[in-house]
Design a protein around this motif. Structure first.
Motif, mmCIF file in Angstrom:
data_model
loop_
_atom_site.group_PDB
_atom_site.id
_atom_site.type_symbol
_atom_site.label_atom_id
_atom_site.label_comp_id
_atom_site.label_asym_id
_atom_site.label_seq_id
_atom_site.Cartn_x
_atom_site.Cartn_y
_atom_site.Cartn_z
ATOM 1 N N LEU A 81 0.871 -1.069 0.001
ATOM 2 C CA LEU A 81 -0.048 0.035 0.029
ATOM 3 C C LEU A 81 0.587 1.118 0.104
ATOM 4 C CD1 LEU A 81 -2.614 -1.029 2.699
ATOM 5 C CD2 LEU A 81 -2.919 -1.226 0.213
ATOM 6 N N LYS A 82 0.331 2.269 -0.845
ATOM 7 C CA LYS A 82 1.097 3.661 -0.692
ATOM 8 C C LYS A 82 0.046 4.476 0.032
ATOM 9 C CE LYS A 82 3.226 3.509 -5.183
ATOM 10 N NZ LYS A 82 3.220 4.220 -6.423
ATOM 11 N N LYS A 83 0.521 5.480 0.938
ATOM 12 C CA LYS A 83 -0.580 6.302 1.669
ATOM 13 C C LYS A 83 0.037 7.602 1.832
ATOM 14 C CE LYS A 83 -3.084 3.049 3.699
ATOM 15 N NZ LYS A 83 -4.906 3.378 3.203
ATOM 16 N N SER A 84 -0.979 8.614 1.337
ATOM 17 C CA SER A 84 -0.328 10.037 1.098
ATOM 18 C C SER A 84 -0.024 10.697 2.555
ATOM 19 C CB SER A 84 -1.547 10.754 0.561
ATOM 20 O OG SER A 84 -1.651 10.552 -0.612
ATOM 21 N N VAL A 85 0.802 11.355 2.765
ATOM 22 C CA VAL A 85 1.144 12.101 3.945
ATOM 23 C C VAL A 85 0.907 13.640 3.745
ATOM 24 C CG1 VAL A 85 2.854 12.598 5.639
ATOM 25 C CG2 VAL A 85 2.763 10.205 4.631
ATOM 26 N N THR A 86 0.437 14.260 4.630
ATOM 27 C CA THR A 86 0.214 15.751 4.659
ATOM 28 C C THR A 86 0.736 16.545 5.680
ATOM 29 O OG1 THR A 86 -1.950 15.860 5.543
ATOM 30 C CG2 THR A 86 -1.969 15.640 3.120
ATOM 31 N N VAL A 87 1.280 17.805 5.526
ATOM 32 C CA VAL A 87 1.703 18.778 6.590
ATOM 33 C C VAL A 87 0.848 19.915 6.198
ATOM 34 C CG1 VAL A 87 3.523 20.064 7.467
ATOM 35 C CG2 VAL A 87 3.800 17.772 6.561
ATOM 36 N N ASP A 88 0.157 20.255 7.145
ATOM 37 C CA ASP A 88 -0.771 21.552 7.352
ATOM 38 C C ASP A 88 -1.795 21.511 6.035
ATOM 39 O OD1 ASP A 88 0.287 22.365 9.680
ATOM 40 O OD2 ASP A 88 1.892 23.412 8.641
ATOM 41 N N GLY A 89 -2.137 20.417 5.696
ATOM 42 C CA GLY A 89 -3.166 19.987 4.588
ATOM 43 C C GLY A 89 -2.372 19.769 3.265
ATOM 44 N N LYS A 90 -1.079 20.055 3.146
ATOM 45 C CA LYS A 90 -0.656 19.783 1.857
ATOM 46 C C LYS A 90 0.366 18.579 1.589
ATOM 47 C CE LYS A 90 0.242 24.767 1.641
ATOM 48 N NZ LYS A 90 0.983 25.842 1.732
ATOM 49 N N VAL A 91 -0.199 17.778 0.711
ATOM 50 C CA VAL A 91 0.235 16.481 0.581
ATOM 51 C C VAL A 91 2.009 16.824 -0.009
ATOM 52 C CG1 VAL A 91 0.558 14.598 -1.047
ATOM 53 C CG2 VAL A 91 -1.578 15.594 -0.591
ATOM 54 N N ILE A 92 2.749 15.768 1.098
ATOM 55 C CA ILE A 92 4.252 15.892 0.726
ATOM 56 C C ILE A 92 4.610 14.889 -0.004
ATOM 57 C CG2 ILE A 92 4.658 17.609 2.676
ATOM 58 C CD1 ILE A 92 5.805 14.888 4.202
ATOM 59 N N GLY A 93 3.919 13.755 -0.104
ATOM 60 C CA GLY A 93 3.965 12.437 -0.821
ATOM 61 C C GLY A 93 3.402 11.426 -0.415
ATOM 62 N N ALA A 98 16.741 5.562 15.177
ATOM 63 C CA ALA A 98 17.353 4.340 14.930
ATOM 64 C C ALA A 98 16.360 3.391 14.070
ATOM 65 C CB ALA A 98 16.937 3.463 16.341
ATOM 66 N N ASP A 99 15.267 3.934 13.874
ATOM 67 C CA ASP A 99 14.117 3.496 12.854
ATOM 68 C C ASP A 99 14.403 3.907 11.416
ATOM 69 O OD1 ASP A 99 12.853 2.006 14.710
ATOM 70 O OD2 ASP A 99 11.243 3.537 14.651
ATOM 71 N N LEU A 100 14.921 4.929 11.569
ATOM 72 C CA LEU A 100 15.272 5.795 10.051
ATOM 73 C C LEU A 100 16.569 5.146 9.601
ATOM 74 C CD1 LEU A 100 14.430 9.389 10.845
ATOM 75 C CD2 LEU A 100 13.669 8.133 9.025
ATOM 76 N N GLN A 101 17.594 4.544 10.352
ATOM 77 C CA GLN A 101 18.451 3.737 9.597
ATOM 78 C C GLN A 101 18.292 3.075 8.565
ATOM 79 O OE1 GLN A 101 21.617 5.291 9.725
ATOM 80 N NE2 GLN A 101 20.895 6.468 11.370
ATOM 81 N N LYS A 102 17.015 2.146 8.989
ATOM 82 C CA LYS A 102 16.420 1.228 8.043
ATOM 83 C C LYS A 102 15.664 1.708 6.819
ATOM 84 C CE LYS A 102 15.505 -0.562 12.271
ATOM 85 N NZ LYS A 102 14.791 -1.152 13.283
ATOM 86 N N CYS A 103 15.404 2.986 6.753
ATOM 87 C CA CYS A 103 14.690 3.694 5.845
ATOM 88 C C CYS A 103 15.476 4.305 4.747
ATOM 89 C CB CYS A 103 13.581 4.576 6.454
ATOM 90 S SG CYS A 103 12.640 3.742 7.585
ATOM 91 N N THR A 104 14.753 4.543 3.700
ATOM 92 C CA THR A 104 15.549 5.478 2.615
ATOM 93 C C THR A 104 14.643 6.575 2.124
ATOM 94 O OG1 THR A 104 16.436 3.517 1.968
ATOM 95 C CG2 THR A 104 16.611 5.347 0.220
ATOM 96 N N LEU A 105 15.266 7.700 1.953
ATOM 97 C CA LEU A 105 14.629 9.131 1.615
ATOM 98 C C LEU A 105 13.787 8.900 0.278
ATOM 99 C CD1 LEU A 105 14.157 12.226 2.466
ATOM 100 C CD2 LEU A 105 16.199 12.361 1.229
ATOM 101 N N ALA A 106 12.459 9.466 0.467
ATOM 102 C CA ALA A 106 11.609 9.523 -0.420
ATOM 103 C C ALA A 106 11.631 10.882 -1.208
ATOM 104 C CB ALA A 106 10.237 8.977 -0.160
ATOM 105 N N THR A 107 11.307 11.050 -2.378
ATOM 106 C CA THR A 107 11.115 12.265 -2.944
ATOM 107 C C THR A 107 9.910 13.097 -2.293
ATOM 108 O OG1 THR A 107 12.185 11.624 -5.106
ATOM 109 C CG2 THR A 107 11.035 13.758 -5.138
ATOM 110 N N SER A 108 9.922 14.229 -1.868
ATOM 111 C CA SER A 108 8.893 15.213 -1.622
ATOM 112 C C SER A 108 8.280 15.821 -2.697
ATOM 113 C CB SER A 108 9.162 16.079 -0.504
ATOM 114 O OG SER A 108 9.545 15.530 0.718
#
Length: 149
Positions: free
Chosen positions: A59-71, A138-148
């Motif tokens: 699944l992909k899920k949209s994320v927003t900051v102050d109502g604006k989708v960042i990715g 610690a959790d972020l060490q297992k993740c990769t940066l997505a394009t905003s």
């Protein structure tokens, strides 16, 4: 026949919940630089939003900051955004309506928000939670940066 249909439905549901989704990614250099967790500029706060849940990998899920989708998130990805000090709403698309949390940001500090996928009626839902700095890093060490966006 009914048993075969049930088995097909279960297999399809399992594939959706455990398959892999992909989203546009940033460079390895940008990812490594953000994983130093440097303090943000004195007049801003840093916001890391990540997903590391086992469930719902397809699944992909949209994320927003102050109502604006960042990715859109996928498993083992994160976003980074500089935000102004003060009150912010962080949201994620869920099964029936968006889930939103409030964050009071302080200048010069980093914040870590985990998105997790939960079982839903028709498709997996999502929730957000602010996590402590050590846990988020610690959790972020297992993740990769997505394009905003």
């Amino acid at each position: 026949m009914l048993t075969r249909l049930k088995m097909l439905a279960v297999a399809t549901g399992f594939a959706v919940m455990t398959g892999c989704a992909s989203v546009p990614m940033e460079s390895a250099e940008a990812d490594a630089a953000l994983k130093t967790f440097a303090a943000p500029p004195a007049d801003q706060a840093g916001l890391y939003i990540y997903r590391d849940s086992f469930a719902g990998k397809g699944l992909k899920k949209s994320v927003t900051v102050d109502g604006k989708v960042i990715g859109e998130t996928a498993n083992k990805v994160y976003f980074h955004k500089l935000i102004t000090p003060g009150s912010h709403q962080i949201g994620t698309e869920s099964e029936f309506s968006d889930n939103v949390i409030d964050l009071m940001a302080v200048a010069g500090k980093n914040y870590y928000v985990r998105q997790s996928i939960k079982v839903g009626v028709f498709v997996g839902g999502a929730k957000l939670e602010v996590v402590p700095e050590a846990e988020g890093q610690a959790d972020l060490q297992k993740c990769t940066l997505a394009t905003s966006l």
